[in-house]
Design a protein around this motif. Structure first.
Motif, PDB file in Angstrom:
ATOM      1  N   ASP A 186      -3.170   5.907  -1.125  1.00 47.62           N
ATOM      2  CA  ASP A 186      -4.480   5.339  -1.223  1.00 47.62           C
ATOM      3  C   ASP A 186      -4.464   4.369  -2.515  1.00 47.62           C
ATOM      4  OD1 ASP A 186      -5.712   6.517   0.843  1.00 47.62           O
ATOM      5  OD2 ASP A 186      -6.157   8.248  -0.304  1.00 47.62           O
ATOM      6  N   SER A 187      -3.345   3.909  -2.832  1.00 46.35           N
ATOM      7  CA  SER A 187      -3.122   2.890  -3.893  1.00 46.35           C
ATOM      8  C   SER A 187      -2.409   1.509  -3.408  1.00 46.35           C
ATOM      9  CB  SER A 187      -2.418   3.352  -5.149  1.00 46.35           C
ATOM     10  OG  SER A 187      -2.740   4.679  -5.694  1.00 46.35           O
ATOM     11  N   VAL A 188      -2.801   0.486  -4.240  1.00 50.55           N
ATOM     12  CA  VAL A 188      -2.101  -0.705  -4.038  1.00 50.55           C
ATOM     13  C   VAL A 188      -1.217  -1.074  -5.141  1.00 50.55           C
ATOM     14  CG1 VAL A 188      -2.503  -3.185  -3.516  1.00 50.55           C
ATOM     15  CG2 VAL A 188      -4.163  -1.417  -2.680  1.00 50.55           C
ATOM     16  N   TRP A 210      -3.207  -5.374   6.354  1.00 50.22           N
ATOM     17  CA  TRP A 210      -1.788  -4.926   6.143  1.00 50.22           C
ATOM     18  C   TRP A 210      -0.977  -5.038   7.131  1.00 50.22           C
ATOM     19  CZ3 TRP A 210      -1.588  -3.655   1.276  1.00 50.22           C
ATOM     20  CH2 TRP A 210      -2.730  -3.244   0.616  1.00 50.22           C
ATOM     21  N   VAL A 270      -7.182   1.708  -3.510  1.00 52.26           N
ATOM     22  CA  VAL A 270      -7.516   0.749  -2.343  1.00 52.26           C
ATOM     23  C   VAL A 270      -9.180   0.395  -2.481  1.00 52.26           C
ATOM     24  CG1 VAL A 270      -7.833   0.890   0.033  1.00 52.26           C
ATOM     25  CG2 VAL A 270      -5.759   1.679  -1.054  1.00 52.26           C
ATOM     26  N   ARG A 281       0.794  -1.393   0.238  1.00 53.72           N
ATOM     27  CA  ARG A 281      -0.104   0.148   0.028  1.00 53.72           C
ATOM     28  C   ARG A 281       0.838   1.087   0.004  1.00 53.72           C
ATOM     29  NH1 ARG A 281      -5.401   1.739   3.549  1.00 53.72           N
ATOM     30  NH2 ARG A 281      -5.585   3.710   2.910  1.00 53.72           N
TER      31      ARG A 281
END
Length: 393
Positions: free
Chosen positions: A37-39, A242, A90, A34
């Motif tokens: 706000d992205s994976v 996570w 996400v 992570r």
């Protein structure tokens, strides 16, 4: 190509880079990291099949040198251009249990929590048992009921007996509770007969998660003498999706509280493995407690040393949790049995006064820690809703 947007105040900046297992509507579960706000899909971004697996176990087993090298690669990658096909929002992914849990052990490492429960359960005796300051007290849980955040917890059934009853009865728990904890995941295993010292902790432990060790207090109270928790604990343990690597926690490392008497030699180490982590417990959207992990008497390094000192093998995917985290103040207690003093002092939850959990209640436990240069890093949250008991209860 995509340039990742990482807000300056993000809890998931390059100082953190937690790992998880995710899927999309048209893909199988695989390992991601992570960033904001992205994976980022690590199999796609790094071209390594170890990240195409449905758990972190294979990567965790590769050891500290590999963990450090991959973290360096990710840090470099996410500060440049990342292939569009490797980046997902996400909000567009489904998170999964990050590891295949091998064994699960839960400890009882908070002096404040142990003292409070001692006063509740043994009001005419010393609150701490004679062994408590000599070793990290723990019990073996059930790895098959470790679940990821977002999965409902079904109200458990079992034997219950109040002081007013002549004999036990059977039914759904009436005193369903939480325990706000931190958990630690073993990456590098040991063989039967080997031990792990406190100063070898970072060579074996991959990272940390937030844990909710659900507890059926009425079932637990009737069953726990003489062998300890069983059905009152084994029905569910929730963890956050996570996994924050130990390397992200360098700025959070502190001394434990003074340990007096001095622990036996196998529990001593030179490394600091107290952790300055702040938790928050939400009950139906209302924060009711803020437990401080910095208050924990026993460190995770001591917990692992004690687990293996008899030669018990550690396995990749082992999860061991801290036990309830509680501070000295009432609003720092990490279990509702403490917060409501055994149900005698209801707490305000929105417009209600409550003691234990009711069907439909939702609990979310989150955690943050200091990062380098004044930043903070986040663990995300572990969230679950209470579902009614099964019909055969």
């Amino acid at each position: 190509m995509t340039v990742l947007d990482i807000p300056a105040d993000s809890l998931f900046g390059i100082e953190n880079l937690p790992y998880g297992v995710f899927s999309t509507a048209d893909s199988a579960p695989r390992v991601g990291v992570r960033v904001g706000d992205s994976v980022v899909d690590l199999a796609a971004a790094l071209g390594d099949d170890v990240f195409a697996q449905p758990t972190l176990n294979a990567f965790m087993a590769q050891g500290r040198a590999r963990w450090t090298e991959v973290r360096r690669q990710i840090t470099e990658l996410v500060q440049g251009d990342v292939a569009d096909t490797a980046v997902f929002a996400v909000s567009d992914v489904t998170m999964h249990l990050p590891v295949a849990v091998a064994d699960y052990v839960d400890f009882y490492a908070s002096e404040n929590h142990a003292t409070n429960l001692g006063r509740l359960f043994r009001p005419d005796s010393e609150p701490l048992t004679p062994n408590w300051k000599h070793l990290p007290v723990g019990y073996h849980g059930r790895s098959s009921t470790v679940i990821v955040s977002g999965i409902d917890v079904i109200r458990p059934c079992g034997q219950r007996k109040t002081p007013a009853q002549d004999a036990p009865d059977f039914g759904p728990s009436r005193r369903l509770d939480i325990e706000a904890e931190m958990g630690f995941l073993v990456g590098v295993p040991t063989k039967l007969g080997e031990t792990i010292t406190p100063d070898q902790f970072a060579e074996h432990v991959f990272g940390a998660v937030v844990v909710n060790d659900w507890s059926a207090r009425d079932i637990q109270a009737w069953e726990y003498v003489p062998l300890g928790p069983f059905l009152g604990k084994s029905f569910a343990t929730s963890i956050s999706p996570w996994v924050v690597p130990l390397d992200a926690l360098e700025a959070a490392r502190i001394d434990t509280p003074t340990q007096d008497p001095q622990p036996l030699p196998y529990l001593r180490g030179e490394e600091k493995w107290g952790l300055d982590i702040d938790l928050a417990v939400e009950w139906n959207g209302h924060v009711v407690s803020r437990p401080p992990y910095a208050q924990m008497y026993w460190s995770p390094a001591q917990m692992l040393a004690h687990t293996t000192v008899n030669g018990a093998a550690a396995s990749t995917g082992d999860l061991f949790a801290s036990g309830t985290i509680s501070g000295p103040e009432k609003d720092q207690r990490g279990a509702f049995i403490e917060l409501t003093w055994g149900g005698q002092e209801p707490v305000v939850v929105g417009d209600e006064k409550r003691t234990f959990l009711e069907d439909g209640d939702e609990i979310a436990i989150s955690a943050t820690a200091p990062g380098p240069n004044g930043t903070r890093i986040g663990f995300g949250e572990v969230r679950a809703r209470i579902a009614p008991p099964v019909s055969t209860c």
